[in-house]
Design a protein around this motif. Structure first.
Motif, PDB file in Angstrom:
ATOM      1  N   VAL A 138       0.778  -1.231   0.000  1.00  0.00           N
ATOM      2  CA  VAL A 138       0.000   0.000   0.000  1.00  0.00           C
ATOM      3  C   VAL A 138       0.818   1.294   0.000  1.00  0.00           C
ATOM      4  O   VAL A 138       0.258   2.366   0.203  1.00  0.00           O
ATOM      5  CB  VAL A 138      -1.041  -0.019   1.145  1.00  0.00           C
ATOM      6  CG1 VAL A 138      -2.140  -1.009   0.818  1.00  0.00           C
ATOM      7  CG2 VAL A 138      -0.388  -0.380   2.468  1.00  0.00           C
ATOM      8  N   SER A 139       2.116   1.180  -0.233  1.00  0.00           N
ATOM      9  CA  SER A 139       2.919   2.370  -0.535  1.00  0.00           C
ATOM     10  C   SER A 139       4.205   1.892  -1.205  1.00  0.00           C
ATOM     11  O   SER A 139       4.676   0.782  -0.938  1.00  0.00           O
ATOM     12  CB  SER A 139       3.252   3.167   0.730  1.00  0.00           C
ATOM     13  OG  SER A 139       4.166   2.461   1.547  1.00  0.00           O
ATOM     14  N   PRO A 140       4.802   2.722  -2.071  1.00  0.00           N
ATOM     15  CA  PRO A 140       6.049   2.338  -2.736  1.00  0.00           C
ATOM     16  C   PRO A 140       7.185   2.102  -1.742  1.00  0.00           C
ATOM     17  O   PRO A 140       7.952   1.149  -1.882  1.00  0.00           O
ATOM     18  CB  PRO A 140       6.367   3.536  -3.637  1.00  0.00           C
ATOM     19  CG  PRO A 140       5.049   4.202  -3.861  1.00  0.00           C
ATOM     20  CD  PRO A 140       4.264   3.988  -2.596  1.00  0.00           C
ATOM     21  N   THR A 141       7.281   2.939  -0.707  1.00  0.00           N
ATOM     22  CA  THR A 141       8.377   2.771   0.249  1.00  0.00           C
ATOM     23  C   THR A 141       8.253   1.449   1.005  1.00  0.00           C
ATOM     24  O   THR A 141       9.238   0.728   1.190  1.00  0.00           O
ATOM     25  CB  THR A 141       8.431   3.959   1.237  1.00  0.00           C
ATOM     26  OG1 THR A 141       8.681   5.146   0.486  1.00  0.00           O
ATOM     27  CG2 THR A 141       9.522   3.789   2.273  1.00  0.00           C
ATOM     28  N   TYR A 142       7.033   1.099   1.414  1.00  0.00           N
ATOM     29  CA  TYR A 142       6.837  -0.176   2.131  1.00  0.00           C
ATOM     30  C   TYR A 142       7.209  -1.360   1.238  1.00  0.00           C
ATOM     31  O   TYR A 142       7.779  -2.343   1.715  1.00  0.00           O
ATOM     32  CB  TYR A 142       5.383  -0.272   2.591  1.00  0.00           C
ATOM     33  CG  TYR A 142       5.104  -1.397   3.570  1.00  0.00           C
ATOM     34  CD1 TYR A 142       5.721  -1.442   4.814  1.00  0.00           C
ATOM     35  CD2 TYR A 142       4.189  -2.410   3.256  1.00  0.00           C
ATOM     36  CE1 TYR A 142       5.451  -2.465   5.713  1.00  0.00           C
ATOM     37  CE2 TYR A 142       3.905  -3.440   4.157  1.00  0.00           C
ATOM     38  CZ  TYR A 142       4.547  -3.463   5.386  1.00  0.00           C
ATOM     39  OH  TYR A 142       4.273  -4.467   6.278  1.00  0.00           O
ATOM     40  N   GLY A 176       4.278   4.423   4.128  1.00  0.00           N
ATOM     41  CA  GLY A 176       3.400   5.419   3.545  1.00  0.00           C
ATOM     42  C   GLY A 176       3.540   6.799   4.168  1.00  0.00           C
ATOM     43  O   GLY A 176       3.156   7.802   3.557  1.00  0.00           O
ATOM     44  N   LEU A 177       4.116   6.857   5.367  1.00  0.00           N
ATOM     45  CA  LEU A 177       4.341   8.175   5.987  1.00  0.00           C
ATOM     46  C   LEU A 177       5.379   8.936   5.169  1.00  0.00           C
ATOM     47  O   LEU A 177       5.246  10.133   4.918  1.00  0.00           O
ATOM     48  CB  LEU A 177       4.817   8.012   7.435  1.00  0.00           C
ATOM     49  CG  LEU A 177       3.843   7.328   8.395  1.00  0.00           C
ATOM     50  CD1 LEU A 177       4.495   7.092   9.753  1.00  0.00           C
ATOM     51  CD2 LEU A 177       2.586   8.165   8.565  1.00  0.00           C
ATOM     52  N   ALA A 178       6.423   8.202   4.729  1.00  0.00           N
ATOM     53  CA  ALA A 178       7.458   8.824   3.901  1.00  0.00           C
ATOM     54  C   ALA A 178       6.894   9.262   2.553  1.00  0.00           C
ATOM     55  O   ALA A 178       7.324  10.262   1.981  1.00  0.00           O
ATOM     56  CB  ALA A 178       8.606   7.842   3.694  1.00  0.00           C
ATOM     57  N   ASP A 179       5.923   8.496   2.047  1.00  0.00           N
ATOM     58  CA  ASP A 179       5.387   8.795   0.710  1.00  0.00           C
ATOM     59  C   ASP A 179       4.289   9.858   0.718  1.00  0.00           C
ATOM     60  O   ASP A 179       3.896  10.337  -0.342  1.00  0.00           O
ATOM     61  CB  ASP A 179       4.835   7.510   0.065  1.00  0.00           C
ATOM     62  CG  ASP A 179       5.940   6.501  -0.196  1.00  0.00           C
ATOM     63  OD1 ASP A 179       7.089   6.926  -0.379  1.00  0.00           O
ATOM     64  OD2 ASP A 179       5.651   5.291  -0.215  1.00  0.00           O
ATOM     65  N   SER A 180       3.765  10.198   1.887  1.00  0.00           N
ATOM     66  CA  SER A 180       2.649  11.151   1.897  1.00  0.00           C
ATOM     67  C   SER A 180       2.985  12.470   2.595  1.00  0.00           C
ATOM     68  O   SER A 180       2.338  13.478   2.358  1.00  0.00           O
ATOM     69  CB  SER A 180       1.411  10.524   2.560  1.00  0.00           C
ATOM     70  OG  SER A 180       1.699  10.130   3.882  1.00  0.00           O
TER      71      SER A 180
END
Ligand code: GLC
Length: 487
Positions: free
Chosen positions: A227-231, A413-417
């Motif tokens: 659910v996020s690219p970084t994860y 997702g924190l890094a991506d948002s």
């Protein structure tokens, strides 16, 4: 006539995707998964290129607002190893998406969604029933999009028991991992006796001498997503993968990371009826009222000091330990601290004690409370989310949307948002720290508290946060690209 033919062709051409998941808002849910299954299908349906449907179990804990609206379609039997079980089928078209609900009282008429000794059997039944439903309805989607371990067996069955079955043989599969911590691990004995699979399948499902359903779906599905690219990158490493990094690396050639969105019509400070006052990024006066009323409601002094809020499950991976470590330093600042959440007793007890010690500065509400959470999202100034790991996270997006500036750890997702605020460039929608370290968090949190005192700068930051596009539009496009490629 020519026109009609064209129309018929375009109707026939509409491709279909069936979401198989264990929760969906607004019907039944316990967390972020329900938010996604309640909002992504709606965004996909808007594209008009896909017929989007969703299937979930019909739990006893089903929203009473919607129960009467369900329409009974019929019933069929589901074979699960030596068992033969009843399954009732209900449907309800909601916001452009057809939802199916599978009913079996033995499995689902219980208090709560998960945590029973036979969860493996309950969700094996659900996965098998979702596939049996296709034959009953004569609806074979082009794509099955399954989510988390609870529906992993639907992918596994499609590629094993059903791989040569008419209708099923052409279905492509996508499997989304919302959190790799939950894997559905079972004793080998269940493979035949409950899941109804032969020993030949053991290798594909085996991990650490157990049957691991998440692993099985990762191996068998055509595309894996997180659910996020970084994860998607992080889980290649042991620190994040809860043991599964070798498999993550093995399937990385078919893995994508797509950031979740939020339903911006649901999370909207302009219309949210739970707020003390509504507001927009152009007129923030309502947010001031929200803050005053929140302070009043919780019995905190109505002062103009920044309110730091955390709305979270009180568990380790949410980074609660970091706050625990420096809570005295945080509360020595001119701030107020509000915690809302439930979880491990050690953390609940800790924050109750902090509230007693700092009765004019801290409130710890040990509960899940949607109404109060909206009031906190709107009434607070700073939203703290120091997660150790976070596949995507929705709270930081909701907080930003309500003008409550996120302070996050740079992970998943924190890094991506959330991008860090930069005074010179005047961009960024929050504050970030990198290392899982209490003092690094404290330093950045203090920076946010300091920045708050410059009203002009803070206002700009609030507006940037509120205007960040967290809608599903972009991500829905990415999902459609993946689906199109699969077909
Ligand atoms: C899980 C994850 C969370 C994510 C949610 C929806 O709950 O822990 O980070 O936002 O799923 O995908």
């Amino acid at each position: 006539m020519a026109n009609n033919t064209k129309k018929e062709v375009s109707i026939q051409k509409k491709k279909s995707v069936l979401f198989i998941a264990s929760e969906a808002n607004p019907f039944a849910g316990t967390g972020g998964l329900a938010d996604v299954i309640g909002s992504l299908p709606k965004a996909l349906a808007k594209s008009r290129s896909y017929d989007v449907r969703v299937v979930i179990p019909l739990y006893k804990d089903f929203s009473s607002l919607h129960r009467d609206k369900l329409h009974f379609v019929g019933n069929f039997n589901v074979e699960l190893s030596w068992r033969n079980q009843y399954c009732g089928l209900f449907e309800y078209k909601y916001e452009g998406v057809k939802f199916y609900f599978l009913d079996n009282e033995y499995y689902f008429k219980r208090d709560g969604l998960y945590g029973f000794y036979d969860d493996g059997e309950r969700f094996a039944f659900f996965s098998k029933a979702s596939l049996t439903m296709m034959r009953y309805l004569d609806f074979y989607p082009d794509i099955v999009h399954a989510h988390d371990w609870q529906s992993a067996l639907s992918v596994i069955y499609l590629k094993t028991l059903y791989k040569n079955e008419y209708g099923y043989d052409k279905i492509k599969t996508m499997f989304t991992i919302h959190n790799i911590e939950y894997q559905g691990k079972y004793d080998r004995f269940l493979l035949g006796d409950v899941f109804g699979l032969s020993d030949d399948n053991y290798n594909a499902l085996e991990y650490d001498n157990c049957v691991n359903l998440l692993k099985g779906a990762m191996v068998y599905s055509d595309v894996v997503s997180t659910v996020s690219p970084t994860y998607a990158e992080e889980i290649k490493y042991d620190y994040f993968s809860h043991g599964l990094s070798p498999i993550v690396n093995e399937v990385s050639y078919k893995t994508v990371g797509i950031l979740n969105g939020i339903d911006q019509t649901v999370y909207n400070p302009e219309t949210d009826e739970r707020l003390f006052a509504n507001y927009t990024s152009e007129d923030l006066s309502g947010k001031k009222i929200c803050k005053k009323e929140l302070q009043k409601m919780l019995g905190l002094p109505e002062k103009d000091v920044p309110i730091i809020a955390m709305i979270t499950r009180l568990v380790g991976h949410k980074g609660v330990d970091l706050l625990k470590c420096v809570v005295d330093d945080v509360l020595s600042e001119k701030v107020q601290l509000i915690i809302l959440g439930k979880g491990e007793k050690q953390y609940e007890d800790f924050f109750k004690k902090v509230q007693d010690e700092y009765s004019t500065k801290c409130r710890a509400v040990i509960a899940y409370n949607k109404d109060l959470s909206s009031k906190i999202y709107s009434g607070a100034d700073i939203f703290l989310m120091p997660s150790k790991s976070e596949p995507c996270g929705l709270s930081q997006m909701i907080a930003a949307r309500y003008g409550t500036v996120p302070v996050v750890r740079k992970t998943g997702g924190l890094a991506d948002s959330i991008s860090p605020y930069n005074l010179e460039r005047k961009d960024g929608n929050g504050f970030r720290f990198e290392t899982y370290n209490a003092h690094e968090m404290l330093y950045v949190l203090k920076d946010a508290v300091f920045t708050y005192s410059d009203k002009k700068v803070w206002n700009k930051l609030m507006v940037t946060a509120m205007k960040t596009d967290f809608s599903w539009r972009k991500s829905a496009k990415e999902y459609i690209k993946v689906y199109d490629k699969l077909i």
